[in-house]
Write a protein that holds these residues in place. Structure first.
Motif, PDB file in Angstrom:
ATOM      1  N   UNK A  33       0.841  -1.200   0.000  1.00  0.00           N
ATOM      2  CA  UNK A  33       0.000   0.000   0.000  1.00  0.00           C
ATOM      3  C   UNK A  33       0.874   1.247   0.000  1.00  0.00           C
ATOM      4  N   UNK A  34       0.997   1.863  -1.177  1.00  0.00           N
ATOM      5  CA  UNK A  34       1.755   3.109  -1.317  1.00  0.00           C
ATOM      6  C   UNK A  34       0.841   4.110  -2.025  1.00  0.00           C
ATOM      7  N   UNK A  35       1.415   5.004  -2.758  1.00  0.00           N
ATOM      8  CA  UNK A  35       0.601   5.940  -3.543  1.00  0.00           C
ATOM      9  C   UNK A  35       0.306   5.323  -4.904  1.00  0.00           C
ATOM     10  N   UNK A  36      -0.270   4.165  -4.888  1.00  0.00           N
ATOM     11  CA  UNK A  36      -0.586   3.432  -6.112  1.00  0.00           C
ATOM     12  C   UNK A  36      -2.093   3.378  -6.247  1.00  0.00           C
ATOM     13  N   UNK A  37      -2.559   3.767  -7.418  1.00  0.00           N
ATOM     14  CA  UNK A  37      -4.003   3.864  -7.635  1.00  0.00           C
ATOM     15  C   UNK A  37      -4.662   2.494  -7.587  1.00  0.00           C
ATOM     16  N   UNK A  38      -5.948   2.526  -7.366  1.00  0.00           N
ATOM     17  CA  UNK A  38      -6.720   1.279  -7.371  1.00  0.00           C
ATOM     18  C   UNK A  38      -6.631   0.596  -8.727  1.00  0.00           C
ATOM     19  N   UNK A  39      -6.598   1.396  -9.794  1.00  0.00           N
ATOM     20  CA  UNK A  39      -6.521   0.820 -11.144  1.00  0.00           C
ATOM     21  C   UNK A  39      -5.213   0.063 -11.335  1.00  0.00           C
ATOM     22  N   UNK A  40      -4.094   0.646 -10.817  1.00  0.00           N
ATOM     23  CA  UNK A  40      -2.811  -0.039 -10.939  1.00  0.00           C
ATOM     24  C   UNK A  40      -2.760  -1.286 -10.067  1.00  0.00           C
ATOM     25  N   UNK A  41      -3.394  -1.209  -8.897  1.00  0.00           N
ATOM     26  CA  UNK A  41      -3.481  -2.402  -8.048  1.00  0.00           C
ATOM     27  C   UNK A  41      -4.201  -3.518  -8.793  1.00  0.00           C
ATOM     28  N   UNK A  42      -5.268  -3.155  -9.480  1.00  0.00           N
ATOM     29  CA  UNK A  42      -6.037  -4.157 -10.223  1.00  0.00           C
ATOM     30  C   UNK A  42      -5.240  -4.676 -11.420  1.00  0.00           C
ATOM     31  N   UNK A  43      -4.492  -3.781 -12.071  1.00  0.00           N
ATOM     32  CA  UNK A  43      -3.663  -4.206 -13.208  1.00  0.00           C
ATOM     33  C   UNK A  43      -2.591  -5.192 -12.746  1.00  0.00           C
ATOM     34  N   UNK A  44      -2.008  -4.898 -11.587  1.00  0.00           N
ATOM     35  CA  UNK A  44      -0.988  -5.803 -11.062  1.00  0.00           C
ATOM     36  C   UNK A  44      -1.587  -7.172 -10.735  1.00  0.00           C
ATOM     37  N   UNK A  45      -2.807  -7.155 -10.166  1.00  0.00           N
ATOM     38  CA  UNK A  45      -3.465  -8.426  -9.841  1.00  0.00           C
ATOM     39  C   UNK A  45      -3.724  -9.235 -11.105  1.00  0.00           C
ATOM     40  N   UNK A  46      -4.130  -8.541 -12.190  1.00  0.00           N
ATOM     41  CA  UNK A  46      -4.356  -9.250 -13.453  1.00  0.00           C
ATOM     42  C   UNK A  46      -3.042  -9.827 -13.998  1.00  0.00           C
ATOM     43  N   UNK A  47      -1.975  -9.068 -13.846  1.00  0.00           N
ATOM     44  CA  UNK A  47      -0.668  -9.558 -14.316  1.00  0.00           C
ATOM     45  C   UNK A  47      -0.247 -10.795 -13.538  1.00  0.00           C
ATOM     46  N   UNK A  53      -1.002 -18.427 -14.583  1.00  0.00           N
ATOM     47  CA  UNK A  53      -1.555 -19.295 -15.630  1.00  0.00           C
ATOM     48  C   UNK A  53      -0.526 -19.604 -16.703  1.00  0.00           C
ATOM     49  N   UNK A  54       0.665 -18.974 -16.601  1.00  0.00           N
ATOM     50  CA  UNK A  54       1.680 -19.158 -17.625  1.00  0.00           C
ATOM     51  C   UNK A  54       1.441 -18.312 -18.853  1.00  0.00           C
ATOM     52  N   UNK A  55       0.622 -17.255 -18.718  1.00  0.00           N
ATOM     53  CA  UNK A  55       0.277 -16.396 -19.844  1.00  0.00           C
ATOM     54  C   UNK A  55       1.171 -15.154 -19.822  1.00  0.00           C
ATOM     55  N   UNK A  56       2.431 -15.345 -20.242  1.00  0.00           N
ATOM     56  CA  UNK A  56       3.385 -14.231 -20.215  1.00  0.00           C
ATOM     57  C   UNK A  56       2.995 -13.138 -21.193  1.00  0.00           C
ATOM     58  N   UNK A  57       2.335 -13.482 -22.294  1.00  0.00           N
ATOM     59  CA  UNK A  57       1.956 -12.489 -23.295  1.00  0.00           C
ATOM     60  C   UNK A  57       0.999 -11.453 -22.725  1.00  0.00           C
ATOM     61  N   UNK A  58       0.165 -11.879 -21.788  1.00  0.00           N
ATOM     62  CA  UNK A  58      -0.756 -10.935 -21.137  1.00  0.00           C
ATOM     63  C   UNK A  58      -0.071 -10.197 -19.997  1.00  0.00           C
ATOM     64  N   UNK A  59       0.740 -10.907 -19.238  1.00  0.00           N
ATOM     65  CA  UNK A  59       1.347 -10.311 -18.051  1.00  0.00           C
ATOM     66  C   UNK A  59       2.412  -9.277 -18.393  1.00  0.00           C
ATOM     67  N   UNK A  60       3.219  -9.533 -19.425  1.00  0.00           N
ATOM     68  CA  UNK A  60       4.366  -8.671 -19.684  1.00  0.00           C
ATOM     69  C   UNK A  60       3.990  -7.227 -19.983  1.00  0.00           C
ATOM     70  N   UNK A  61       3.054  -6.953 -20.911  1.00  0.00           N
ATOM     71  CA  UNK A  61       2.735  -5.539 -21.166  1.00  0.00           C
ATOM     72  C   UNK A  61       2.137  -4.834 -19.954  1.00  0.00           C
ATOM     73  N   UNK A  62       1.351  -5.555 -19.166  1.00  0.00           N
ATOM     74  CA  UNK A  62       0.796  -4.957 -17.951  1.00  0.00           C
ATOM     75  C   UNK A  62       1.914  -4.546 -16.998  1.00  0.00           C
TER      76      UNK A  62
END
Length: 469
Positions: A33-47, A53-62
Motif C-alpha cells: 500500500x503506497x501511492x498506487x491507484x486502485x486501477x494499478x493495483x487491479x492491473x498488477x493483480x491481473x498480471x 496461468x503461464x500467460x506471459x503475453x498478457x502479463x508482460x505488457x501490464x
C-alpha cells in the motif's frame, strides 16, 4: 579421471546450468500500500493471475506499463524481472532484479533471484555475493543453497560448494540432483570418502553414465581399482562417448592391464578416428605391452599430423630407443624434429640414438655428434645424453674417449645397465679386463632387475600417462 560437471537436474547427460529462478522465487502476491491507484493495483493483480496461468503475453505488457509509472516498486520490478528471466531474457531482467534487491535488501528471495540471474549470465563471482547474502538471510532455503553451490563450483571452490550442497540436502535429503552435486563437490575437494556414501544413496545411478563415471573416479581414489574399472566400463556401455571410452582405457593402463587397454583404444579409434588422444593411448598401450613395432607407427602418424608437437616426438623417441638392434625407418622423423628444437635435450638424444641404431655414414655420425653435444650442453645431468655420447665415440672406434662419458652416465644413474655394458666394452678394449669383468657383473645384475622390476615398468607407463594429461 574424466571431467565432471554439476547438474541442475537428474538427467545427468545434460549437465547444463538451468536457471533456478522459478524454483527460488515466489511472485509477489500484491502491491504494498503506497501511492498506487486502485486501477494499478487491479492491473498488477491481473498480471499476477496471468503469470500464474503461464500467460506471459498478457502479463508482460501490464507489468511494463506499471514499471514505467512505478520504476522502484519492489513487487513490480521483481515480478517483471522474473517474467523476463523465465523467457530467457536475463540481461533485460537483470537491472530490474538489481533494483528489487536494492529496494528490499532484507529480502532473501530478491538476493537469491539476483544471484541466480548472475549465474545464468556467467558472472559467478557476483552470483556468490548475492547468494551468500540470501543464504545468510534464510539458510534453510534449499534452492538458494543449491544455486550457491553451483556458483562456487564455477569459481573452482569445491569445498565451500560442498558445504552449500550439504545445507540443501538437509532440507531435501533424497533429491538426486543434490546427492550427485554434493558427491561431485566432495570428490573435487579431495574427499572421496565423503562422496562415496552420497553416491550409494543416489537413485538411478546404475542407469546413469555420468554417475557411473564419477563412481569410477571415487573408487579409483579410494584404491578400489577393480570396482573403478567396472564403473568406467558401465559408463561406456551406457554412453559410448569418446571421453568415457578414453577414461576406461586410461584406467586399464594405470593398473597395468595392457592387453585389454589395447582393445579399448582400438575400439575407441573405430568410433572416434579423429581423436588424437585415443591414438596416443593406443600407442602407449602397445609400448607398455612390449609391442614396439606397433607403437612406432602410431606415434609417427601423430607426429606427422602435428609436426611441432613435442609430446608426440618424445613418445616416438622413447619407443624408438627401446630398439637395440636395427631400426624402424619411421624413427627418422625424430631427426628433423630435433634439428628444429635443439634446446630439447631428451629429444636430441632420442634422435641421435636412432641414428646410432642403424648403419650410418660419416655425415650421419657427425649429425648424431652435433645432436648429442647440444643435448649435453642443454642438460649436462641427462644420463641418456652422456650414454649416447659414449656410444657415438665407440662407433667411431674411440674406446678410451668413451670411458669418461659412460662413467658420467653411471654416476648420474648407477643402475644404468646399458652404460655398464658399454663401459665394460671400453675397458676391455683398453686392456682393463678386470674392471671390465666388474662392469659386466653390474650389467647382468641391473639388466635382471630391469626385466624383473614390474614397478619400474609401471612407473614408465605412468610417466607416459602424465604426458597425456
Amino acid at each position: 579421471m574424466t571431467a565432471h560437471f554439476f547438474t541442475s537436474g537428474f538427467a545427468f547427460h545434460a549437465h547444463r546450468l538451468a536457471l533456478l529462478l522459478a524454483v527460488i522465487s515466489l511472485a509477489p502476491a500484491g502491491l504494498s500500500a503506497q501511492t498506487i491507484s486502485t486501477a494499478d493495483q487491479q492491473a498488477f493483480a491481473r498480471a499476477m493471475d496471468a503469470m500464474n496461468r503461464g500467460d506471459a503475453a498478457t502479463a508482460e505488457p501490464l507489468l511494463r506499463q506499471l514499471h514505467t509509472r512505478h520504476p522502484r516498486s519492489f513487487e513490480i520490478d521483481e515480478s517483471l524481472g522474473l517474467l523476463l528471466a523465465g523467457e530467457d531474457k536475463v540481461s533485460e531482467a537483470l537491472p530490474l532484479l538489481e533494483t528489487a534487491a536494492t529496494v528490499q535488501p532484507a529480502s532473501d528471495v530478491a538476493h537469491a533471484n539476483l544471484g541466480t540471474a548472475y549465474l545464468k549470465l556467467n558472472r559467478p563471482k557476483d552470483a556468490v555475493h548475492e547468494l551468500e547474502r540470501a543464504a545468510q538471510l534464510n539458510p534453510s532455503n534449499a534452492a538458494t543453497q543449491q544455486a550457491l553451490g553451483q556458483a562456487l563450483m564455477q569459481l573452482n571452490q569445491p569445498g565451500p560448494a560442498a558445504a552449500a550442497y550439504r545445507a540443501a540436502l538437509t532440507a531435501q535429503p533424497d533429491d538426486p540432483t543434490l546427492l550427485y552435486n554434493t558427491a561431485l563437490a566432495e570428490y573435487t575437494a579431495g574427499d572421496a570418502a565423503a562422496a562415496a556414501p552420497l553416491l550409494a544413496r543416489l537413485p538411478g545411478a546404475d542407469s546413469s553414465a555420468e554417475a557411473q563415471s564419477l563412481l569410477g573416479d571415487v573408487d579409483e581414489k579410494l584404491g578400489q581399482y577393480k570396482e573403478a574399472a567396472q564403473h568406467y566400463a558401465n559408463a561406456v556401455h551406457l554412453a559410448p562417448t569418446e571421453p568415457n571410452q578414453y577414461v576406461l582405457g586410461i584406467e586399464l593402463l594405470r593398473h597395468w592391464t595392457f592387453g585389454p587397454a589395447v582393445d579399448v583404444f582400438n575400439a575407441g579409434i573405430q568410433q572416434f578416428p579423429d581423436s588424437r588422444r585415443m591414438h596416443t593411448g593406443l600407442g602407449i598401450a602397445y609400448y607398455a605391452n612390449g609391442d614396439y613395432a606397433k607403437a612406432i607407427p602410431v606415434f609417427a602418424d601423430l607426429l606427422a599430423a602435428d609436426s611441432s608437437n613435442e609430446m608426440y616426438a618424445e613418445l616416438l623417441g622413447r619407443v624408438c630407443t627401446v630398439l637395440t638392434e636395427g631400426s624402424d625407418p619411421r624413427c627418422t622423423a625424430l631427426i628433423d624434429f630435433a634439428k628444429k628444437h635443439p634446446q630439447n635435450a631428451i629429444l636430441a638424444t632420442y634422435a641421435a640414438t636412432s641414428i646410432l641404431h642403424q648403419p650410418s655414414d660419416a655425415a650421419q655420425l657427425e649429425l648424431a655428434g652435433h645432436l648429442l653435444a647440444s643435448a649435453v650442453h642443454a642438460q649436462p645431468d641427462l644420463p641418456e645424453a652422456r650414454y649416447g655420447m659414449g656410444l657415438l665415440l665407440q662407433t667411431r672406434g674411440q674406446w678410451a674417449e668413451s670411458v669418461p662419458e659412460l662413467e658420467a652416465a653411471i654416476r648420474l644413474r648407477p643402475e644404468y645397465a646399458a652404460a655398464h655394458y658399454r663401459l665394460a666394452l671400453a675397458l676391455n678394449h683398453t686392456g682393463q679386463r678386470e674392471k671390465a669383468q666388474e662392469e659386466i657383473a653390474l650389467e647382468r645384475r641391473f639388466s635382471t632387475e630391469e626385466r624383473n622390476n614390474v614397478e619400474a615398468r609401471l612407473k614408465q607407463v605412468k610417466t607416459l600417462l602424465v604426458t597425456m594429461q
